[in-house]
Design a protein around this motif. Structure first.
Motif, short mmCIF file in Angstrom:
data_model
loop_
_atom_site.label_atom_id
_atom_site.label_comp_id
_atom_site.label_asym_id
_atom_site.label_seq_id
_atom_site.Cartn_x
_atom_site.Cartn_y
_atom_site.Cartn_z
N LYS A 1 0.83 -1.34 -0.21
CA LYS A 1 0.08 0.09 0.03
C LYS A 1 0.95 1.32 0.10
N LYS A 2 1.83 1.36 0.68
CA LYS A 2 3.03 2.25 0.81
C LYS A 2 3.54 2.62 -0.63
N ARG A 3 3.85 1.60 -1.17
CA ARG A 3 4.38 1.65 -2.46
C ARG A 3 3.25 2.31 -3.52
N ALA A 4 2.12 1.80 -3.47
CA ALA A 4 1.06 2.33 -4.48
C ALA A 4 0.84 3.87 -4.01
N ILE A 5 0.82 4.22 -2.92
CA ILE A 5 0.71 5.67 -2.79
C ILE A 5 1.91 6.61 -3.15
N THR A 6 2.95 6.17 -2.81
CA THR A 6 4.10 6.95 -3.35
C THR A 6 4.12 6.83 -4.53
N GLN A 7 4.04 5.99 -5.61
CA GLN A 7 4.02 5.90 -7.02
C GLN A 7 3.22 6.91 -7.51
N SER A 8 1.76 6.88 -6.77
CA SER A 8 0.50 7.78 -7.21
C SER A 8 1.13 9.25 -7.09
N ILE A 9 1.69 9.51 -5.83
CA ILE A 9 2.02 10.75 -5.43
C ILE A 9 3.03 11.36 -6.46
N ALA A 10 4.00 10.40 -6.98
CA ALA A 10 5.08 11.02 -7.83
C ALA A 10 4.35 11.36 -9.13
N ILE A 11 3.24 11.02 -9.54
CA ILE A 11 2.62 11.53 -10.77
C ILE A 11 1.39 12.47 -10.37
N ALA A 12 1.16 12.73 -9.45
CA ALA A 12 -0.05 13.38 -8.87
C ALA A 12 0.36 14.82 -9.24
#
Length: 373
Positions: A111-122
């Motif tokens: 879940k942390k990986r999913a959020i981190t990668q999402s924030i990177a393109i947000a």
């Protein structure tokens, strides 16, 4: 032993009374009638095997009164049709919807990986996380946008509850969960935040980078919400707030099986050993002791080691303030029907705390089709 039991019970009664008064002093917030201007919000939804739920959440998002937002659905190698549903919905969505497929690489915290990668393109100024099995009201985004602008909070925690209860087990979960939401809200109001829930959590994107994101606890499967909150609170002493707004409530389904409930609660309970601050750990130990005390008192009375009046006093010091506090939280969460279940929850809860307090000492649990530590 009598003095020890009375001291712990008295401290718990005082603690619960302070929480109750603090909750009453948190101002209720309502979004403006029209909120068309404000920060751009990126809604991040980490998902895995949510084909039966994700479409409902996307429909809820399409009905938002606040339109300055985008949505990133980070699919963590679902084995069902979750990703296909999101991609199909994106073709006709009334808002910017970006599916983000993640590789099936081994990681300690998916879940942390999913959020981190999402924030990177947000592209949003604010990050607002929820889960794929949640439901939100039409003013959900408007509530967060207005509150963050008004307060300047670096992190805003929102209320979470369950959908309509169909069984006693559902109602028991609702009452137990309300205690966590209420306690977390009050400690934020008091300036010593202890807990929050990633199913309804908003923070400034720049602040996520400032505190180093999940670095330092990315080896833990859980804690994408609370540990991040503690890092932000350490940097911004008054930057963590609770959004007490009916429009901000997020609803999710209660667990229908004991195994699912067990794995989630074990996952939550396993976090306390990793806290860097002593306060959450001390609070966890204190709550554990407070729930052991009534059990010890009843056993002491049964074995003729304790006076009956002392036993009743110990039990009353726990049950009465607790009832008043939980009732207030349930009414706010629009769960007034569950108030009648509070006494049953209070009867079960001491054994529940004992069980999970001991279960948390063991490592590993099964979650979303994976074995995690």
């Amino acid at each position: 032993m009598t003095i020890f039991l009375l001291v712990i019970s008295g401290l718990y009664a005082l603690f619960t009374f302070v929480l109750w008064i603090t909750w009453l002093r948190i101002p209720s917030v309502y979004p403006p009638a029209q909120a068309t201007d404000g920060p751009l919000i990126t809604v991040v939804i980490p998902v895995r095997n949510e084909a039966g739920n994700i479409r409902n959440l996307l429909h809820d998002l399409s009905r938002q009164t606040y339109t300055r937002f985008e949505v990133i659905v980070a699919d963590d190698s679902s084995t069902d049709a979750t990703l296909a549903i999101v991609r199909e919905y994106a073709q006709s969505a009334s808002f910017a919807l970006r599916p983000l497929p993640l590789t099936n690489e081994r990681t300690a915290s998916p879940k942390k990986r999913a959020i981190t990668q999402s924030i990177a393109i947000a592209t949003g100024d604010l990050i607002l996380t929820t889960d794929g099995d949640c439901r939100v009201g039409p003013d959900w985004l408007a509530s967060f946008a207005a509150f963050q602008v008004q307060t300047g909070a670096r992190l805003v925690s929102g209320p979470v509850t369950f959908t309509d209860e169909r069984t006693v087990f559902d109602a028991l979960q609702t009452v137990e969960f309300s205690s966590l939401i209420g306690s977390g809200a009050c400690t934020m109001q008091l300036g010593v935040p202890t807990m929050c829930n990633g199913a309804n959590l908003c923070y400034v994107k720049e602040v996520f980078a400032e505190v180093g994101g999940f670095a330092g606890f990315d080896h833990l499967a859980s804690g994408d919400d609370e540990f991040l909150m503690h890092k932000i609170s350490a940097r911004y002493s008054n930057g963590v707030r609770f959004l007490k707004s009916p429009e901000a409530i997020v609803r999710t389904g209660a667990h229908q099986t004991w195994r699912g409930f067990y794995n989630q609660r074990k996952r939550w309970a396993s976090k306390w050993r990793a806290y860097e601050s002593y306060l959450p750990s001390l609070l966890a130990v204190f709550i554990f002791l407070c729930n052991v005390v009534p059990v010890v008192a009843v056993l002491g009375w049964w074995l003729n080691y304790l006076n009956g009046n002392v036993t009743l006093l110990v039990i009353g010091l726990k049950l009465i303030p607790e009832f008043l506090f939980l009732r207030q939280i349930l009414v706010f969460l629009q769960k007034k029907s569950s108030v009648n279940v509070i006494p049953m929850t209070q009867l079960v809860y001491p054994f529940y705390v004992l069980f999970f307090g001991l279960a948390a000492q063991g490592k590993g649990y099964h979650w979303k089709g994976r074995n995690l530590t």
